[in-house]
Scaffold this motif. Structure first.
Motif, PDB file in Angstrom:
ATOM      1  N   ALA A  37       1.094  -0.900   0.268  1.00  0.00           N
ATOM      2  CA  ALA A  37       0.019   0.165   0.007  1.00  0.00           C
ATOM      3  C   ALA A  37       0.726   0.868   0.377  1.00  0.00           C
ATOM      4  N   ALA A  38       1.958   1.388   0.780  1.00  0.00           N
ATOM      5  CA  ALA A  38       2.897   1.992   0.814  1.00  0.00           C
ATOM      6  C   ALA A  38       3.541   2.558  -0.884  1.00  0.00           C
ATOM      7  N   GLN A  39       3.682   1.833  -1.070  1.00  0.00           N
ATOM      8  CA  GLN A  39       4.293   1.213  -2.998  1.00  0.00           C
ATOM      9  C   GLN A  39       3.552   1.928  -3.950  1.00  0.00           C
ATOM     10  N   ASP A  40       2.342   1.584  -3.278  1.00  0.00           N
ATOM     11  CA  ASP A  40       1.090   1.656  -4.948  1.00  0.00           C
ATOM     12  C   ASP A  40       0.095   2.274  -4.289  1.00  0.00           C
ATOM     13  N   GLU A  41       0.198   3.939  -4.798  1.00  0.00           N
ATOM     14  CA  GLU A  41      -2.155   4.399  -4.073  1.00  0.00           C
ATOM     15  C   GLU A  41      -2.664   3.754  -4.541  1.00  0.00           C
ATOM     16  N   GLY A  42      -2.538   3.248  -5.474  1.00  0.00           N
ATOM     17  CA  GLY A  42      -4.281   1.951  -6.454  1.00  0.00           C
ATOM     18  C   GLY A  42      -4.003   1.084  -5.090  1.00  0.00           C
ATOM     19  N   PHE A  43      -2.672   0.595  -5.069  1.00  0.00           N
ATOM     20  CA  PHE A  43      -3.327  -0.694  -3.834  1.00  0.00           C
ATOM     21  C   PHE A  43      -4.160  -0.496  -2.966  1.00  0.00           C
ATOM     22  N   ALA A  44      -3.325   0.948  -1.841  1.00  0.00           N
ATOM     23  CA  ALA A  44      -3.068   1.499  -0.497  1.00  0.00           C
ATOM     24  C   ALA A  44      -5.505   1.723  -0.576  1.00  0.00           C
ATOM     25  N   LEU A  45      -5.376   2.509  -2.010  1.00  0.00           N
ATOM     26  CA  LEU A  45      -7.364   2.667  -2.623  1.00  0.00           C
ATOM     27  C   LEU A  45      -7.572   1.623  -1.846  1.00  0.00           C
ATOM     28  N   ALA A  46      -7.655   0.205  -2.808  1.00  0.00           N
ATOM     29  CA  ALA A  46      -8.452  -0.824  -3.010  1.00  0.00           C
ATOM     30  C   ALA A  46      -8.361  -1.512  -1.137  1.00  0.00           C
ATOM     31  N   MET A  47      -6.615  -1.319  -0.808  1.00  0.00           N
ATOM     32  CA  MET A  47      -7.075  -1.929   0.560  1.00  0.00           C
ATOM     33  C   MET A  47      -8.468  -1.040   1.456  1.00  0.00           C
ATOM     34  N   ASN A  48      -8.100  -0.033   1.367  1.00  0.00           N
ATOM     35  CA  ASN A  48      -9.115   1.150   1.774  1.00  0.00           C
ATOM     36  C   ASN A  48      -8.934   1.292   3.613  1.00  0.00           C
ATOM     37  N   GLY A  49      -7.534   1.042   4.145  1.00  0.00           N
ATOM     38  CA  GLY A  49      -7.217   0.854   4.734  1.00  0.00           C
ATOM     39  C   GLY A  49      -7.476  -0.588   5.710  1.00  0.00           C
ATOM     40  N   LYS A  50      -8.225  -1.137   5.497  1.00  0.00           N
ATOM     41  CA  LYS A  50      -9.080  -2.157   5.535  1.00  0.00           C
ATOM     42  C   LYS A  50      -8.072  -3.965   5.381  1.00  0.00           C
ATOM     43  N   PRO A  51      -6.546  -3.965   5.975  1.00  0.00           N
ATOM     44  CA  PRO A  51      -5.578  -5.329   5.204  1.00  0.00           C
ATOM     45  C   PRO A  51      -6.803  -6.385   6.003  1.00  0.00           C
ATOM     46  N   ALA A  52      -7.663  -6.489   6.561  1.00  0.00           N
ATOM     47  CA  ALA A  52      -7.955  -7.923   7.429  1.00  0.00           C
ATOM     48  C   ALA A  52      -9.578  -8.390   6.630  1.00  0.00           C
ATOM     49  N   GLN A  53      -9.684  -7.345   5.341  1.00  0.00           N
ATOM     50  CA  GLN A  53     -10.793  -7.965   4.506  1.00  0.00           C
ATOM     51  C   GLN A  53      -9.853  -8.933   3.814  1.00  0.00           C
ATOM     52  N   PHE A  54      -8.362  -8.764   3.386  1.00  0.00           N
ATOM     53  CA  PHE A  54      -8.324 -10.086   2.352  1.00  0.00           C
ATOM     54  C   PHE A  54      -7.558 -10.933   2.638  1.00  0.00           C
ATOM     55  N   LYS A  55      -7.242 -12.258   1.703  1.00  0.00           N
ATOM     56  CA  LYS A  55      -7.266 -13.423   2.217  1.00  0.00           C
ATOM     57  C   LYS A  55      -5.816 -13.392   1.861  1.00  0.00           C
ATOM     58  N   VAL A  56      -4.775 -13.877   1.970  1.00  0.00           N
ATOM     59  CA  VAL A  56      -3.478 -13.790   1.924  1.00  0.00           C
ATOM     60  C   VAL A  56      -2.708 -15.215   1.649  1.00  0.00           C
ATOM     61  N   SER A  57      -2.769 -16.116   0.025  1.00  0.00           N
ATOM     62  CA  SER A  57      -2.059 -17.371   0.240  1.00  0.00           C
ATOM     63  C   SER A  57      -0.745 -17.148  -0.071  1.00  0.00           C
ATOM     64  N   LEU A  58      -0.194 -17.251   0.773  1.00  0.00           N
ATOM     65  CA  LEU A  58       1.481 -18.403   0.759  1.00  0.00           C
ATOM     66  C   LEU A  58       2.269 -19.540   0.282  1.00  0.00           C
ATOM     67  N   ASP A  59       1.884 -19.027  -1.278  1.00  0.00           N
ATOM     68  CA  ASP A  59       2.754 -20.635  -1.848  1.00  0.00           C
ATOM     69  C   ASP A  59       1.496 -21.775  -1.846  1.00  0.00           C
ATOM     70  N   ALA A  60       0.768 -21.507  -1.853  1.00  0.00           N
ATOM     71  CA  ALA A  60      -0.065 -21.671  -2.343  1.00  0.00           C
ATOM     72  C   ALA A  60      -1.503 -22.615  -1.179  1.00  0.00           C
ATOM     73  N   ARG A  61      -1.163 -22.032   0.284  1.00  0.00           N
ATOM     74  CA  ARG A  61      -2.102 -22.562   1.046  1.00  0.00           C
ATOM     75  C   ARG A  61      -2.212 -20.376   1.865  1.00  0.00           C
ATOM     76  N   ILE A  62      -3.486 -21.002   2.613  1.00  0.00           N
ATOM     77  CA  ILE A  62      -4.224 -19.675   3.110  1.00  0.00           C
ATOM     78  C   ILE A  62      -3.600 -19.644   3.792  1.00  0.00           C
ATOM     79  N   ARG A  63      -2.760 -18.374   4.247  1.00  0.00           N
ATOM     80  CA  ARG A  63      -2.155 -17.930   5.976  1.00  0.00           C
ATOM     81  C   ARG A  63      -3.054 -17.121   6.757  1.00  0.00           C
ATOM     82  N   PRO A  64      -2.856 -16.993   7.950  1.00  0.00           N
ATOM     83  CA  PRO A  64      -3.316 -15.701   9.203  1.00  0.00           C
ATOM     84  C   PRO A  64      -2.567 -14.578   8.309  1.00  0.00           C
ATOM     85  N   LEU A  65      -2.921 -13.217   8.608  1.00  0.00           N
ATOM     86  CA  LEU A  65      -1.858 -12.121   7.924  1.00  0.00           C
ATOM     87  C   LEU A  65      -0.516 -12.347   8.887  1.00  0.00           C
ATOM     88  N   ASP A  66      -0.944 -12.647  10.393  1.00  0.00           N
ATOM     89  CA  ASP A  66       0.209 -12.502  11.069  1.00  0.00           C
ATOM     90  C   ASP A  66       1.427 -13.766  10.868  1.00  0.00           C
TER      91      ASP A  66
END
Length: 84
Positions: A37-66
């Motif tokens: 978000a800090a690198q890309d204004e478009g990403f920051a706007l899409a995230m809308n200050g709510k990173p918890a609403q996104f899911k992140v997969s690390l090497d094809a496994r959904i993982r918690p944000l921590d």
């Protein structure tokens, strides 16, 4: 590391993927979202200050944000889905 963007996030950013090299202080998935978000204004706007609403997969496994990203080759970012 490769980052893949899915669904409306891919469309909004106008890219499906990119290669990145986050700095050493980017340790978790949450750190990565904030760094992107800090690198890309478009990403920051899409995230809308709510990173918890996104899911992140690390090497094809959904993982918690921590979850640590060390050693990860592919990160997939999945935005919240809407539907009817």
């Amino acid at each position: 590391m490769k980052v893949l963007y899915f669904a409306w996030l891919r469309e909004r950013l106008n890219r499906a993927e990119e290669e990145i090299a986050p700095p050493a202080e980017v340790v978790t998935s949450a750190d990565l979202l904030h760094w992107l978000a800090a690198q890309d204004e478009g990403f920051a706007l899409a995230m809308n200050g709510k990173p918890a609403q996104f899911k992140v997969s690390l090497d094809a496994r959904i993982r918690p944000l921590d979850a640590p990203i060390a050693g990860t080759a592919v990160v997939a970012i999945l935005p919240p889905m809407t539907g009817g």
